[in-house]
Design a protein around this motif. Structure first.
Motif, mmCIF file in Angstrom:
data_model
loop_
_atom_site.group_PDB
_atom_site.id
_atom_site.type_symbol
_atom_site.label_atom_id
_atom_site.label_comp_id
_atom_site.label_asym_id
_atom_site.label_seq_id
_atom_site.Cartn_x
_atom_site.Cartn_y
_atom_site.Cartn_z
ATOM 1 N N GLU A 73 7.740 2.898 -2.475
ATOM 2 C CA GLU A 73 6.681 3.680 -3.113
ATOM 3 C C GLU A 73 5.620 3.952 -2.053
ATOM 4 N N ASP B 31 -2.811 11.528 -3.780
ATOM 5 C CA ASP B 31 -4.097 12.219 -3.637
ATOM 6 C C ASP B 31 -3.870 13.739 -3.595
ATOM 7 N N GLU C 200 0.926 1.375 1.624
ATOM 8 C CA GLU C 200 -0.456 1.716 1.259
ATOM 9 C C GLU C 200 -1.303 1.774 2.522
ATOM 10 N N LYS C 201 -2.171 2.804 2.549
ATOM 11 C CA LYS C 201 -2.956 3.050 3.753
ATOM 12 C C LYS C 201 -4.177 2.129 3.860
ATOM 13 N N TYR C 202 -4.800 1.794 2.732
ATOM 14 C CA TYR C 202 -6.066 1.051 2.788
ATOM 15 C C TYR C 202 -5.904 -0.437 2.524
ATOM 16 N N GLY D 128 2.028 5.158 -1.112
ATOM 17 C CA GLY D 128 0.729 5.233 -1.791
ATOM 18 C C GLY D 128 0.785 4.401 -3.059
ATOM 19 N N ASN E 124 3.642 8.333 -6.632
ATOM 20 C CA ASN E 124 2.971 8.293 -7.926
ATOM 21 C C ASN E 124 1.491 8.605 -7.767
ATOM 22 N N PHE E 125 1.064 9.685 -8.393
ATOM 23 C CA PHE E 125 -0.348 10.049 -8.454
ATOM 24 C C PHE E 125 -0.965 10.128 -7.056
ATOM 25 N N THR F 174 2.323 3.581 -14.017
ATOM 26 C CA THR F 174 1.489 3.178 -12.893
ATOM 27 C C THR F 174 0.067 2.977 -13.428
ATOM 28 N N GLU F 175 -0.820 2.450 -12.587
ATOM 29 C CA GLU F 175 -2.207 2.269 -13.010
ATOM 30 C C GLU F 175 -2.862 3.617 -13.364
ATOM 31 N N TYR F 176 -2.665 4.595 -12.483
ATOM 32 C CA TYR F 176 -3.260 5.911 -12.727
ATOM 33 C C TYR F 176 -2.648 6.561 -13.964
ATOM 34 N N GLU G 187 0.008 4.322 7.371
ATOM 35 C CA GLU G 187 -0.173 5.733 7.055
ATOM 36 C C GLU G 187 1.226 6.332 6.856
ATOM 37 N N ALA G 188 1.408 7.022 5.721
ATOM 38 C CA ALA G 188 2.725 7.560 5.359
ATOM 39 C C ALA G 188 3.316 8.474 6.437
HETATM 40 N N1 SAH Z 1 0.544 4.887 -7.029
HETATM 41 C C1 SAH Z 1 -0.663 4.326 -7.616
HETATM 42 C C2 SAH Z 1 -1.922 4.713 -6.837
HETATM 43 C C3 SAH Z 1 -2.218 6.200 -6.831
HETATM 44 S S1 SAH Z 1 -3.674 6.625 -5.879
HETATM 45 C C4 SAH Z 1 -0.757 4.711 -9.059
HETATM 46 O O1 SAH Z 1 -0.057 5.634 -9.484
HETATM 47 O O2 SAH Z 1 -1.530 4.080 -9.793
HETATM 48 C C5 SAH Z 1 -2.924 7.114 -4.351
HETATM 49 C C6 SAH Z 1 -2.776 5.979 -3.373
HETATM 50 O O3 SAH Z 1 -2.108 6.463 -2.223
HETATM 51 C C7 SAH Z 1 -4.100 5.403 -2.886
HETATM 52 O O4 SAH Z 1 -4.075 3.990 -3.015
HETATM 53 C C8 SAH Z 1 -4.180 5.845 -1.434
HETATM 54 O O5 SAH Z 1 -4.905 4.953 -0.614
HETATM 55 C C9 SAH Z 1 -2.737 5.938 -1.054
HETATM 56 N N2 SAH Z 1 -2.476 6.905 0.011
HETATM 57 C C10 SAH Z 1 -2.944 8.174 0.048
HETATM 58 N N3 SAH Z 1 -2.525 8.808 1.157
HETATM 59 C C11 SAH Z 1 -1.747 7.924 1.827
HETATM 60 C C12 SAH Z 1 -1.039 7.999 3.054
HETATM 61 N N4 SAH Z 1 -1.045 9.103 3.785
HETATM 62 N N5 SAH Z 1 -0.352 6.905 3.441
HETATM 63 C C13 SAH Z 1 -0.349 5.780 2.698
HETATM 64 N N6 SAH Z 1 -1.005 5.660 1.532
HETATM 65 C C14 SAH Z 1 -1.705 6.713 1.098
#
Ligand code: SAH
Length: 212
Positions: free
Chosen positions: A43, A117, A68-70, A45, A114-115, A192-194, A95-96
């Protein structure tokens, strides 16, 4: 999803056994990391990991990799994993865009977005995770008959994602503009959470499953 920068999140992440610190070293070796030759799903992000972990509980034979990036977001997933460890989950902070440095050609069986940005400005279109630029990267790390699943409540992003498929040479296997009203496609749906948050507001959830 941006959380305030939690002090010590990098340290906690660095010490967790669930987080792969040097994922490049596992390139082409992920199956071995999970101790077998079962399918691999990622998955991209993953946020706080609710979807990833529930999928891992339901499908213990599949190795799930959360990207996950952060650190501040990944930390939440790490804390959940420490509280409720799952042997078939690994987490990666990256970073993806660099996905090809971590997975070899055709290594993944399935990719989940999933969801993602939305990056609504035209000049940021290339940053959208379902863009043609990203699909080209997924094309290389996904095995030939592998599939990619994408869910969002953002109709603009979804329409963009569908348009990107033609140029990138992918084919739609399933598509819905209202996942939760589709008895067949929602049957095994893991929220998912979102998805929980936005469907509670009444937003329909769009989903496609694509392959080549
Ligand atoms: N999948 C989860 C979170 C969605 S929010 C859900 O559906 O609830 C999108 C997530 O993707 C965020 O946590 C953001 O930090 C991450 N993200 C966005 N761009 C990214 C990238 N280029 N590489 C890795 N993670 C990324």
């Amino acid at each position: 999803m941006r959380l305030r920068n939690i002090t010590g999140s990098r340290e906690t992440i660095a010490q967790s056994g669930f987080v792969i610190q040097q994922p490049e070293l596992l390139r082409g070796q992920w199956r071995r990391e999970f101790g077998g030759d079962g399918p691999l799903a990622a998955e991209i992000g993953m946020g706080k990991g609710q979807f990833l972990m529930e999928m891992a509980r339901r499908y213990p034979q599949i190795g799930f990799i959360g990207i996950e990036k952060y650190s501040s977001v990944l930390l939440r997933a790490v804390q959940k994993m420490e509280a409720d460890p799952l042997p078939n989950v690994r987490l990666v902070r990256m970073e993806a865009e660099e996905i090809e440095t971590v997975f070899s050609e055709g290594e993944l069986d399935r990719i989940y977005l999933n969801f993602s940005d939305p990056w609504p400005k035209d000049r940021h279109a290339k940053r959208r995770l379902p863009s043609a630029a990203f699909l080209a990267r997924y094309d290389r790390v996904l095995k030939k008959d592998g599939e990619l699943e994408f869910k969002t409540d953002n109709r603009e992003l979804f329409d963009f994602a569908v348009e990107e498929l033609q140029t990138a040479g992918w084919k739609i296997r399933e598509l819905t503009y209202d996942l939760h009203s589709d008895p067949r496609l929602s049957r095994d749906n893991v929220m998912t959470e979102y998805e929980e948050r936005f469907s509670a507001k009444g937003n329909p959830i769009c989903k496609y499953i694509i392959g080549r």
